[in-house]
Design a protein around this motif. Structure first.
Motif, PDB file in Angstrom:
ATOM      1  N   GLN A  41       0.834  -1.199   0.000  1.00 58.35           N
ATOM      2  CA  GLN A  41       0.000   0.000   0.000  1.00 58.35           C
ATOM      3  C   GLN A  41       0.864   1.243   0.000  1.00 58.35           C
ATOM      4  OE1 GLN A  41      -3.221   0.369   2.938  1.00 58.35           O
ATOM      5  NE2 GLN A  41      -3.118   2.569   2.489  1.00 58.35           N
ATOM      6  N   ASP A  42       0.556   2.133  -0.930  1.00 59.51           N
ATOM      7  CA  ASP A  42       1.262   3.394  -1.098  1.00 59.51           C
ATOM      8  C   ASP A  42       0.547   4.470  -0.281  1.00 59.51           C
ATOM      9  OD1 ASP A  42       2.827   5.432  -2.108  1.00 59.51           O
ATOM     10  OD2 ASP A  42       1.919   5.437  -4.090  1.00 59.51           O
ATOM     11  N   HIS A  43       1.189   5.603  -0.063  1.00 57.21           N
ATOM     12  CA  HIS A  43       0.569   6.762   0.591  1.00 57.21           C
ATOM     13  C   HIS A  43       0.885   7.963  -0.279  1.00 57.21           C
ATOM     14  CE1 HIS A  43       0.950   3.767   3.732  1.00 57.21           C
ATOM     15  NE2 HIS A  43       0.167   4.466   4.533  1.00 57.21           N
ATOM     16  N   LYS A  44      -0.098   8.371  -1.092  1.00 60.03           N
ATOM     17  CA  LYS A  44       0.212   9.345  -2.154  1.00 60.03           C
ATOM     18  C   LYS A  44       0.205  10.793  -1.698  1.00 60.03           C
ATOM     19  CE  LYS A  44      -0.692   6.838  -6.345  1.00 60.03           C
ATOM     20  NZ  LYS A  44      -1.673   5.856  -6.750  1.00 60.03           N
ATOM     21  N   ARG A  45      -0.568  11.106  -0.633  1.00 59.11           N
ATOM     22  CA  ARG A  45      -0.661  12.514  -0.238  1.00 59.11           C
ATOM     23  C   ARG A  45       0.556  12.930   0.573  1.00 59.11           C
ATOM     24  NH1 ARG A  45      -5.358  15.339  -1.328  1.00 59.11           N
ATOM     25  NH2 ARG A  45      -6.848  13.934  -2.317  1.00 59.11           N
ATOM     26  N   THR A  68       1.623  13.248  -4.294  1.00 62.62           N
ATOM     27  CA  THR A  68       3.070  13.166  -4.533  1.00 62.62           C
ATOM     28  C   THR A  68       3.331  11.883  -5.313  1.00 62.62           C
ATOM     29  OG1 THR A  68       3.568  11.768  -2.629  1.00 62.62           O
ATOM     30  CG2 THR A  68       3.418  14.140  -2.224  1.00 62.62           C
ATOM     31  N   GLY A  69       4.597  11.598  -5.573  1.00 64.60           N
ATOM     32  CA  GLY A  69       4.959  10.308  -6.164  1.00 64.60           C
ATOM     33  C   GLY A  69       4.781   9.166  -5.183  1.00 64.60           C
ATOM     34  N   GLY A  70       4.550   9.464  -3.913  1.00 70.06           N
ATOM     35  CA  GLY A  70       4.396   8.416  -2.888  1.00 70.06           C
ATOM     36  C   GLY A  70       5.290   8.727  -1.694  1.00 70.06           C
ATOM     37  N   LEU A 101       3.726  -5.993 -14.212  1.00 69.41           N
ATOM     38  CA  LEU A 101       2.421  -5.361 -14.428  1.00 69.41           C
ATOM     39  C   LEU A 101       1.851  -5.016 -13.057  1.00 69.41           C
ATOM     40  CD1 LEU A 101       0.169  -4.455 -16.289  1.00 69.41           C
ATOM     41  CD2 LEU A 101      -0.540  -6.826 -16.548  1.00 69.41           C
ATOM     42  N   TYR A 102       1.585  -3.737 -12.878  1.00 65.68           N
ATOM     43  CA  TYR A 102       1.188  -3.191 -11.582  1.00 65.68           C
ATOM     44  C   TYR A 102      -0.321  -2.991 -11.586  1.00 65.68           C
ATOM     45  CZ  TYR A 102       0.902   0.803  -8.210  1.00 65.68           C
ATOM     46  OH  TYR A 102       0.589   1.677  -7.208  1.00 65.68           O
ATOM     47  N   PHE A 103      -1.006  -3.631 -10.668  1.00 68.09           N
ATOM     48  CA  PHE A 103      -2.451  -3.471 -10.551  1.00 68.09           C
ATOM     49  C   PHE A 103      -2.746  -2.567  -9.357  1.00 68.09           C
ATOM     50  CE2 PHE A 103      -1.741  -7.465 -12.688  1.00 68.09           C
ATOM     51  CZ  PHE A 103      -2.745  -7.533 -13.651  1.00 68.09           C
ATOM     52  N   VAL A 153      -8.228   0.370 -10.339  1.00 65.20           N
ATOM     53  CA  VAL A 153      -8.145   1.832 -10.396  1.00 65.20           C
ATOM     54  C   VAL A 153      -7.251   2.216 -11.560  1.00 65.20           C
ATOM     55  CG1 VAL A 153      -7.468   3.932  -9.175  1.00 65.20           C
ATOM     56  CG2 VAL A 153      -8.414   2.023  -7.897  1.00 65.20           C
ATOM     57  N   GLU A 154      -6.116   1.549 -11.657  1.00 63.38           N
ATOM     58  CA  GLU A 154      -5.165   1.855 -12.732  1.00 63.38           C
ATOM     59  C   GLU A 154      -4.231   0.683 -12.935  1.00 63.38           C
ATOM     60  OE1 GLU A 154      -1.994   4.573 -11.939  1.00 63.38           O
ATOM     61  OE2 GLU A 154      -1.713   3.848  -9.904  1.00 63.38           O
ATOM     62  N   TYR A 155      -3.656   0.655 -14.149  1.00 61.83           N
ATOM     63  CA  TYR A 155      -2.554  -0.255 -14.436  1.00 61.83           C
ATOM     64  C   TYR A 155      -1.289   0.572 -14.575  1.00 61.83           C
ATOM     65  CZ  TYR A 155      -5.951  -3.732 -16.280  1.00 61.83           C
ATOM     66  OH  TYR A 155      -6.965  -4.632 -16.457  1.00 61.83           O
ATOM     67  N   ASN A 156      -0.164   0.039 -14.117  1.00 60.66           N
ATOM     68  CA  ASN A 156       1.125   0.621 -14.470  1.00 60.66           C
ATOM     69  C   ASN A 156       1.940  -0.459 -15.163  1.00 60.66           C
ATOM     70  OD1 ASN A 156       0.660   3.211 -13.401  1.00 60.66           O
ATOM     71  ND2 ASN A 156       1.203   2.515 -11.361  1.00 60.66           N
ATOM     72  N   SER A 157       2.821  -0.022 -16.042  1.00 58.70           N
ATOM     73  CA  SER A 157       3.562  -0.970 -16.878  1.00 58.70           C
ATOM     74  C   SER A 157       4.925  -1.294 -16.277  1.00 58.70           C
ATOM     75  CB  SER A 157       3.747  -0.364 -18.264  1.00 58.70           C
ATOM     76  OG  SER A 157       4.448   0.856 -18.149  1.00 58.70           O
ATOM     77  N   ARG A 158       5.055  -1.096 -14.954  1.00 57.84           N
ATOM     78  CA  ARG A 158       6.376  -1.095 -14.307  1.00 57.84           C
ATOM     79  C   ARG A 158       6.210  -1.301 -12.812  1.00 57.84           C
ATOM     80  NH1 ARG A 158       5.378   3.331 -11.460  1.00 57.84           N
ATOM     81  NH2 ARG A 158       3.706   4.563 -12.334  1.00 57.84           N
ATOM     82  N   PHE A 159       7.329  -1.428 -12.117  1.00 58.97           N
ATOM     83  CA  PHE A 159       7.324  -1.461 -10.653  1.00 58.97           C
ATOM     84  C   PHE A 159       6.849  -0.113 -10.120  1.00 58.97           C
ATOM     85  CE2 PHE A 159      10.505  -4.729 -11.535  1.00 58.97           C
ATOM     86  CZ  PHE A 159      10.247  -5.675 -10.563  1.00 58.97           C
ATOM     87  N   GLY A 160       6.154  -0.115  -8.990  1.00 59.36           N
ATOM     88  CA  GLY A 160       5.728   1.133  -8.349  1.00 59.36           C
ATOM     89  C   GLY A 160       6.843   1.712  -7.496  1.00 59.36           C
ATOM     90  N   ASP A 161       6.783   3.003  -7.301  1.00 62.46           N
ATOM     91  CA  ASP A 161       7.727   3.679  -6.423  1.00 62.46           C
ATOM     92  C   ASP A 161       6.904   4.492  -5.431  1.00 62.46           C
ATOM     93  OD1 ASP A 161       9.729   5.139  -5.233  1.00 62.46           O
ATOM     94  OD2 ASP A 161      10.784   5.566  -7.100  1.00 62.46           O
ATOM     95  N   PRO A 162       6.906   4.218  -4.142  1.00 65.81           N
ATOM     96  CA  PRO A 162       7.874   3.425  -3.373  1.00 65.81           C
ATOM     97  C   PRO A 162       7.469   1.987  -3.047  1.00 65.81           C
ATOM     98  CG  PRO A 162       6.572   4.744  -1.858  1.00 65.81           C
ATOM     99  CD  PRO A 162       6.033   5.013  -3.230  1.00 65.81           C
ATOM    100  N   GLU A 163       6.436   1.403  -3.652  1.00 67.90           N
ATOM    101  CA  GLU A 163       6.026   0.041  -3.271  1.00 67.90           C
ATOM    102  C   GLU A 163       7.157  -0.979  -3.440  1.00 67.90           C
ATOM    103  OE1 GLU A 163       4.399   2.104  -5.207  1.00 67.90           O
ATOM    104  OE2 GLU A 163       2.235   1.779  -5.198  1.00 67.90           O
ATOM    105  N   THR A 164       7.977  -0.762  -4.482  1.00 65.01           N
ATOM    106  CA  THR A 164       9.047  -1.718  -4.772  1.00 65.01           C
ATOM    107  C   THR A 164      10.017  -1.874  -3.599  1.00 65.01           C
ATOM    108  OG1 THR A 164       8.856  -1.070  -7.059  1.00 65.01           O
ATOM    109  CG2 THR A 164      10.877  -2.211  -6.466  1.00 65.01           C
TER     110      THR A 164
HETATM  111  N1  GLY Z   1       3.429   4.517  -6.237  1.00 66.27           N
HETATM  112  C1  GLY Z   1       2.602   4.641  -7.365  1.00 66.27           C
HETATM  113  C2  GLY Z   1       3.292   4.494  -8.630  1.00 66.27           C
HETATM  114  O1  GLY Z   1       4.436   4.100  -8.711  1.00 66.27           O
HETATM  115  O2  GLY Z   1       2.664   4.766  -9.635  1.00 66.27           O
END
Ligand code: GLY
Ligand code: AMP
Length: 417
Positions: free
Chosen positions: A211-215, A225-227, A268-270, A282-293
């Motif tokens: 789980q990310d924290h975006k605000r 923010t980016g996370g 593939l990021y769900f 909610v969204e797909y990302n085509s890569r690792f998440g930052d900072p989830e990784t």
């Molecule tokens: N942490 C969200 C993202 O990488 O898009």
């Protein structure tokens, strides 16, 4: 093997740190990298989006394998260009990276293949978009179609707010061409969970949930923010929910991309919302998440290089990817003012004295004359692992308290919700 990682943030440091443990590794580069990455890989001054320079470097240095981590070089076709030069890479080709690069593509894919997501309409005409939000009412979500550094989404609580978002994206072109087309969608409710999956185009292997924290500020207040921090795994993501996601979202998405002639190989990021009607995308990302990784890869037990190459080779089904039983938590320390204006170049102290089970991933730092200096909005991702989430959070905050730089800002409620 000689491996090159493309990118230079906290996510790339986590990837570099994991790859550096591989017994198969001979030489590791990172382009452009950062101050902390430089301790584990040789940093090369090439911009992450400079495809010709990256291909040339890879050829000239006998690079065997490239890991393309950020979204923009993937969307620009860096993996395709490397393949043409005979260099295998981790990450989707351009025609599959579109799953993140175009929200209208991904929404249409989900509609066509019956993958659960928020109801939506797509607009290229501003007046029609305005008329639609007036008819639907608030809350409602307005999204720029293209890549907008994570800032192209407005969850509008009022019609006036939605109108303002449409006008700035479509009228004032706040995100350039990325906002020429907007997606307007139903506002979903429920906890959010991120699940990153390794996939080779046919088979998939979900990583631990996170789980990310975006605000920017505590209690999810302030600008996006980016996370600002992340933890793994999410206690809300039960084995039952995981099975539903596998059957209704993950496998159908991988199969849909293959059926469309766009097989997705890579991470593939769900981005999921656990709504009262079940999990939805909610969204797909085509890569690792930052900072989830950072927390997720901190718990990976299998050799990351083996997993990545299995994704590229189509042999992921032959590999058993395993994870530690515990939990991990990453606290982002940011520059004062981030995500708006901030200063760079402040010395960072306390980096040497972190405790056991703590690793500091660098996001925006540089190393000059024996000192690490701040060099970006997000500066560090202080990450701790422990047997359970509570202890991981406590350990991470204990480490954060020992680190300082001028105007440092971090949230004090990561993982507390
Ligand atoms: N942490 C969200 C993202 O990488 O898009
Ligand atoms: P995205 O960039 O698409 O992940 O959106 C950023 C954030 O906006 C998400 O993490 C959610 O918190 C929120 N969001 C996006 N779409 C919706 C939606 N349809 N309903 C409620 N919240 C949303």
């Amino acid at each position: 093997m000689n491996v090159l990682v493309v990118g230079g943030g906290g996510r790339e440091h986590a990837i570099v740190h994991a790859l550096a443990k591989s017994p198969k590794l001979d030489k590791l580069w990172c382009a452009p990298g950062n101050g902390g990455i430089a301790a584990e890989a040789e940093c090369v001054e090439i911009k992450a989006t400079d495809i010709p320079a990256m291909v040339l470097f890879a050829k000239e240095h006998d690079v065997d394998y490239v890991v393309v981590a950020p979204d923009d070089p993937l969307a620009l076709g860096m993996v395709d260009a490397l393949a043409e030069a005979g260099i295998p890479a981790f990450g989707p080709r351009k025609n599959a990276a579109i799953i993140e690069a175009s929200k209208s593509f991904s929404k249409n894919l989900m509609k066509q293949y019956g993958i659960p997501t928020a109801k939506y309409e797509i607009f290229t005409d501003m007046n029609e978009a305005l008329a639609y939000v007036r008819e639907m009412g608030a809350p409602i979500v307005v999204k720029a179609d293209g890549l907008a550094l994570g800032k192209g989404v407005v969850v509008a609580q009022t019609v006036v707010e939605a109108e303002a978002a449409i006008c700035s994206m479509m009228g004032d072109k706040k995100f350039g061409e990325a906002g020429a087309r907007v997606v307007i969608e139903e506002c979903m409710t429920g906890p959010e969970v991120s699940v990153l999956c390794f996939t080779d185009g046919k088979h998939l292997s979900p990583m631990l949930s996170s789980q990310d924290h975006k605000r920017a500020y505590n209690n999810d207040e302030g600008p996006n923010t980016g996370g600002m921090g992340a933890f793994a795994p999410s206690p809300k993501y039960t084995p039952e929910i995981a099975q539903v996601c596998m059957d209704t979202i993950f496998r159908p998405t991988v199969e849909a991309m293959a059926a469309e002639g766009r097989p997705f190989q890579g991470c593939l990021y769900f981005g999921l919302m656990l709504t009262p009607d079940g999990p939805k995308v909610v969204e797909y990302n085509s890569r690792f998440g930052d900072p989830e990784t950072q927390p997720v890869l901190s718990l990976l037990k299998t050799d990351l290089l083996d997993v990545m190459m299995a994704c590229s080779n189509g042999t992921l089904d032959q590999l058993n990817v395993t994870w530690s039983d515990g939990a991990a938590c990453c606290i982002v320390m940011a520059s004062g003012g981030y995500p708006m204006d901030y200063q760079k170049g402040y010395p960072i102290s306390g980096l040497d004295s972190v405790g056991e089970d703590v690793f500091i991933y660098h996001a925006g730092t540089k190393f000059r004359e024996g000192t690490y200096l701040t060099n970006g909005g997000r500066v560090l991702g202080v990450t701790a692992t422990a047997d359970d989430l509570e202890s991981a959070i406590a350990k991470a905050y204990h480490a954060v308290e020992g680190i300082s730089f001028q105007d440092a800002h971090y949230r004090t409620d990561i993982g507390r919700k």
